[in-house]
Design a protein around this motif. Structure first.
Motif, PDB file in Angstrom:
ATOM      1  N   LEU A 172       0.825  -1.210   0.000  1.00 22.93           N
ATOM      2  CA  LEU A 172       0.000   0.000   0.000  1.00 22.93           C
ATOM      3  C   LEU A 172       0.857   1.258   0.000  1.00 22.93           C
ATOM      4  CD1 LEU A 172      -2.760  -1.081   2.553  1.00 22.93           C
ATOM      5  CD2 LEU A 172      -3.125  -0.579   0.135  1.00 22.93           C
ATOM      6  N   SER A 173       1.963   1.243   0.731  1.00 20.59           N
ATOM      7  CA  SER A 173       2.874   2.396   0.770  1.00 20.59           C
ATOM      8  C   SER A 173       3.475   2.660  -0.609  1.00 20.59           C
ATOM      9  CB  SER A 173       3.985   2.163   1.792  1.00 20.59           C
ATOM     10  OG  SER A 173       3.451   2.020   3.092  1.00 20.59           O
ATOM     11  N   ALA A 174       3.842   1.578  -1.300  1.00 22.10           N
ATOM     12  CA  ALA A 174       4.393   1.716  -2.650  1.00 22.10           C
ATOM     13  C   ALA A 174       3.339   2.276  -3.604  1.00 22.10           C
ATOM     14  CB  ALA A 174       4.891   0.365  -3.154  1.00 22.10           C
ATOM     15  N   ASP A 175       2.104   1.781  -3.494  1.00 19.97           N
ATOM     16  CA  ASP A 175       1.012   2.286  -4.343  1.00 19.97           C
ATOM     17  C   ASP A 175       0.748   3.759  -4.069  1.00 19.97           C
ATOM     18  OD1 ASP A 175       0.760  -0.234  -5.368  1.00 19.97           O
ATOM     19  OD2 ASP A 175      -1.004  -0.788  -4.160  1.00 19.97           O
ATOM     20  N   LEU A 176       0.798   4.123  -2.776  1.00 25.53           N
ATOM     21  CA  LEU A 176       0.560   5.518  -2.393  1.00 25.53           C
ATOM     22  C   LEU A 176       1.639   6.435  -2.970  1.00 25.53           C
ATOM     23  CD1 LEU A 176      -1.127   7.505  -0.687  1.00 25.53           C
ATOM     24  CD2 LEU A 176       0.401   7.026   1.224  1.00 25.53           C
ATOM     25  N   GLU A 177       2.897   5.990  -2.903  1.00 22.21           N
ATOM     26  CA  GLU A 177       4.004   6.792  -3.437  1.00 22.21           C
ATOM     27  C   GLU A 177       3.853   6.987  -4.942  1.00 22.21           C
ATOM     28  OE1 GLU A 177       8.912   6.798  -3.495  1.00 22.21           O
ATOM     29  OE2 GLU A 177       7.815   5.203  -2.451  1.00 22.21           O
ATOM     30  N   SER A 178       3.510   5.908  -5.656  1.00 27.13           N
ATOM     31  CA  SER A 178       3.334   5.982  -7.105  1.00 27.13           C
ATOM     32  C   SER A 178       2.191   6.919  -7.473  1.00 27.13           C
ATOM     33  CB  SER A 178       3.062   4.576  -7.651  1.00 27.13           C
ATOM     34  OG  SER A 178       2.759   4.620  -9.019  1.00 27.13           O
ATOM     35  N   LEU A 179       1.092   6.812  -6.728  1.00 25.49           N
ATOM     36  CA  LEU A 179      -0.082   7.640  -6.985  1.00 25.49           C
ATOM     37  C   LEU A 179       0.217   9.115  -6.703  1.00 25.49           C
ATOM     38  CD1 LEU A 179      -2.930   6.832  -7.923  1.00 25.49           C
ATOM     39  CD2 LEU A 179      -3.643   6.892  -5.543  1.00 25.49           C
ATOM     40  N   SER A 180       0.936   9.381  -5.637  1.00 20.53           N
ATOM     41  CA  SER A 180       1.288  10.760  -5.269  1.00 20.53           C
ATOM     42  C   SER A 180       2.180  11.391  -6.333  1.00 20.53           C
ATOM     43  CB  SER A 180       1.992  10.781  -3.909  1.00 20.53           C
ATOM     44  OG  SER A 180       1.134  10.298  -2.899  1.00 20.53           O
ATOM     45  N   GLU A 181       3.124  10.603  -6.871  1.00 14.95           N
ATOM     46  CA  GLU A 181       4.001  11.114  -7.934  1.00 14.95           C
ATOM     47  C   GLU A 181       3.201  11.475  -9.183  1.00 14.95           C
ATOM     48  OE1 GLU A 181       6.931   8.125  -8.578  1.00 14.95           O
ATOM     49  OE2 GLU A 181       8.035   8.559  -6.716  1.00 14.95           O
ATOM     50  N   LYS A 182       2.237  10.607  -9.533  1.00 21.05           N
ATOM     51  CA  LYS A 182       1.408  10.873 -10.715  1.00 21.05           C
ATOM     52  C   LYS A 182       0.554  12.120 -10.520  1.00 21.05           C
ATOM     53  CE  LYS A 182      -1.401   8.452 -14.114  1.00 21.05           C
ATOM     54  NZ  LYS A 182      -2.020   7.161 -14.486  1.00 21.05           N
TER      55      LYS A 182
END
Length: 630
Positions: free
Chosen positions: A604-614
């Protein structure tokens, strides 16, 4: 993987045998609850597994590759340490790596820092500090600079619980987690969080708890300790009760058969001459075995609740515009309530909200700031508090109860003796004649409960009555209270207990506000969660509306001349997708707050980081396109 094996384990204290020749296994992934009457040896068994007690006989084999960790009722700590320092006294390799890394930051030594970073990588300790703070936050521990010596008993227990869960999370070794009444001193939100955490965590657990909802959610194996034996039940608490009933029915049938045989053999024994043959001797030996079974006492005396209670008048208890605050902390604000005959009220709310204060004001133990209290002339309060029992060290249980009265009155004009009343609450004859000082902590709580009920009150006030009471005693107490004809107020975090007893809830919601809810505890919780969900959705909708950028058709039509076709399409796509990404981001954040599994948290942390970058890329591009329009 087998963690623990025990064979023919026996333990006694003086003439009292706690358990005899018991056998059990604990395997990796097992989540086991221990159910027993106080004084049956639950805590002693846990201490044997921890190496703090030695069995009289038998063997316990603990796998050399596992670590046994205990969360106990008694917590040792240095009062001069801050909460953060106390948390960092853990000796697990990841915690040591984290301490080394913090030290390198302070010293600003490049070589030391390089070594510390390498150790952090080896121990996979980068996320540990955040996990530790998240656990503390869920247990309502915010200021980590507070000294341990300044904390209340409940706060100390919550900090110790956070430390234990952090240690279990940090350890890379196989761990057997032993927890003795972990839900004591936790409010309902904390209990629900811990329940969710333990049920999802991939751990091996041995648990002692009186909270049956907690037990059912977390554990799938129950160990029943009774009559010196240990019985294993696979399944829920209901399954255990069913199995226990079947076992007792079978035992009673065996005793009935033995009684019939005993009467026949007794006649034969009386006719025997003094000179005995080998054949008659074997029959005599068999007779004594039959006699032993026939005289087995399986009486579980039912609790007769039709006792002679002092009559309640027309006026019970009325509170009018009661106010109370400590400093700036408002506990009661213009609170009014008229208590009715036979009403069973549950009082709920967070720790420190003012629940116990209200109980003290009702009984005159604490002054109110303003307002009126009218108490009926016939009211006789019975108060079961958290303070415990006052007694003389050498005083016997039976004498302590007889100080009130030799007998207890029943509604039919008859009485029962103090000894019979004690037996109804699971005090056997041997325990009745023991000094109170020799009782276990749970047995003293049970005696305290007995002391309150034996005084025959008609208005009962219970402040956390379930803490340290065993499940058999709770069942007896619940049966008593369900049939109690007087008025009743209960403050408790035990959801199962409250659901069985109360039909009305007063909920302390903070700032002196008390919600009056008609229904049981679970119905109140569902109502509250439903309202919180609606409020959260409304707040979320408002925040999304504020963040959405204008996309009016007239704006688009006026800007088409300033943007290329490709840029116009790009702007429309960004404005459409940004709210959707914000929604996804909020959902991930909500999942992170409720998740306890490390693997899922990492994903979930990895998904959150990717989403925040986008999202950041979209925002930057949106600004660029807006500048072209100006």
């Amino acid at each position: 993987m087998n963690y623990v094996s025990a064979e023919n384990l026996t333990k006694s204290y003086g003439v009292k045998v706690l358990f005899q020749n018991i056998n059990f296994n604990v395997n990796e992934g097992d989540k086991i609850a221990i159910v027993a009457k106080n004084g049956s040896g639950k805590s002693t068994l846990l201490k044997i597994l921890m190496g703090k007690e030695i069995a009289d006989s038998g063997n316990v084999v603990i796998n050399k590759d596992i670590q046994v960790v205990l969360f106990d009722q008694e917590i040792e700590f240095d009062s001069n340490l801050s909460i953060e320092e106390f948390m960092m006294t853990l000796n697990s390799p990841p915690i040591l790596a984290l301490k080394q890394y913090h030290h390198s930051l302070i010293s600003n030594n490049p070589d030391e820092m390089e070594k510390a970073i390498a150790e952090m990588e080896i121990q996979k300790a980068w996320d540990l500090e955040n996990e530790m703070k998240q656990i503390l936050s869920q247990l309502k521990i915010a200021d980590l600079t507070l000294k341990m010596g300044t904390l209340s008993g409940g706060q100390i227990k919550r900090v110790a619980l956070a430390k234990l869960l952090t240690e279990t999370r940090a350890e890379h070794r196989h761990t057997l987690l032993i927890m003795d009444e972990p839900t004591n001193h936790l409010d309902v939100e904390m209990v629900e969080w811990l329940e969710n955490y333990l049920s999802k965590a991939k751990i091996t657990l041995l648990l002692v708890t009186h909270d049956r909802y907690f037990l059912d959610s977390v554990c799938d194996i129950i160990w029943e300790m009774e009559d010196k034996n240990l019985y294993v039940h696979n399944g829920s608490y209901a399954t255990y009760l069913e199995n226990k009933m079947i076992r007792e029915d079978n035992l009673n049938a065996t005793i009935d058969k033995a009684n019939n045989l005993y009467r026949k053999e007794l006649e034969w024994m009386r006719r025997q001459p003094k000179a005995r043959t080998t054949k008659s001797k074997s029959r005599i030996d068999a007779f004594y075995e039959t006699e032993k079974v026939a005289k087995t006492d399986t009486r579980k005396e039912g609790l007769e609740l039709d006792f002679e209670m002092k009559r309640l008048g027309n006026k019970i208890l009325e509170l009018k515009d009661i106010n109370k605050k400590f400093g700036n902390n408002v506990l009661l604000k213009d609170f009014s309530y008229s208590f009715q005959r036979g009403e069973k009220i549950g009082i709920v709310g967070k720790n420190g909200a003012g629940k116990s204060t209200l109980l003290n004001i009702i009984q005159g133990f604490e002054p109110k700031d303003s307002g009126e209290i009218e108490t009926g002339e016939t009211i006789k309060f019975g108060y079961f508090s958290q303070k415990g029992l006052a007694y003389k060290d050498d005083e016997r249980v039976i004498d302590f109860i007889k100080e009130i009265s030799e007998n207890f009155p029943l509604a039919n004009g008859k009485t029962i003796s103090a000894s019979q009343f004690l037996r109804l609450f699971l005090f056997d004859d041997q325990t009745q004649y023991s000094p109170i000082s020799k009782l276990s902590g749970g047995e003293k709580r049970r005696l305290h409960l007995m002391y309150v009920l034996y005084q025959n009150p008609n208005f009962l006030i219970f402040d956390e009555p379930t803490n340290d009471l065993d499940l058999p005693t709770l069942t007896v107490l619940e049966n008593f209270l369900q049939n109690f004809q007087g008025s009743l107020i209960i403050v408790s975090h035990d959801r199962y207990f409250m659901d069985r007893i109360v039909d009305h809830v007063l909920a302390f919601e903070g700032d002196g506000k008390i919600k009056d809810f008609v229904g049981n505890f679970s119905e109140y919780r569902e109502s509250k969660k439903s309202q919180e969900s609606k409020d959260k959705n409304q707040e979320f909708a408002v925040s999304i509306a504020k963040e959405e950028k204008p996309t009016a058709i007239n704006q688009q039509s006026s800007t088409k001349k300033k943007l290329s076709f490709k840029e116009q399409r790009e702007l429309e796509t960004i404005e459409k997708e940004m709210p959707e990404l914000e929604t996804q981001r909020s959902k991930i954040l909500e999942q992170l707050n409720n998740e306890s599994d490390y693997v899922k948290i990492s994903k979930l942390s990895a998904d959150l980081e990717s989403l925040s970058e986008k999202l950041e890329e979209y925002e930057m591009r949106w600004l660029e396109l807006q500048e072209l329009l100006n």
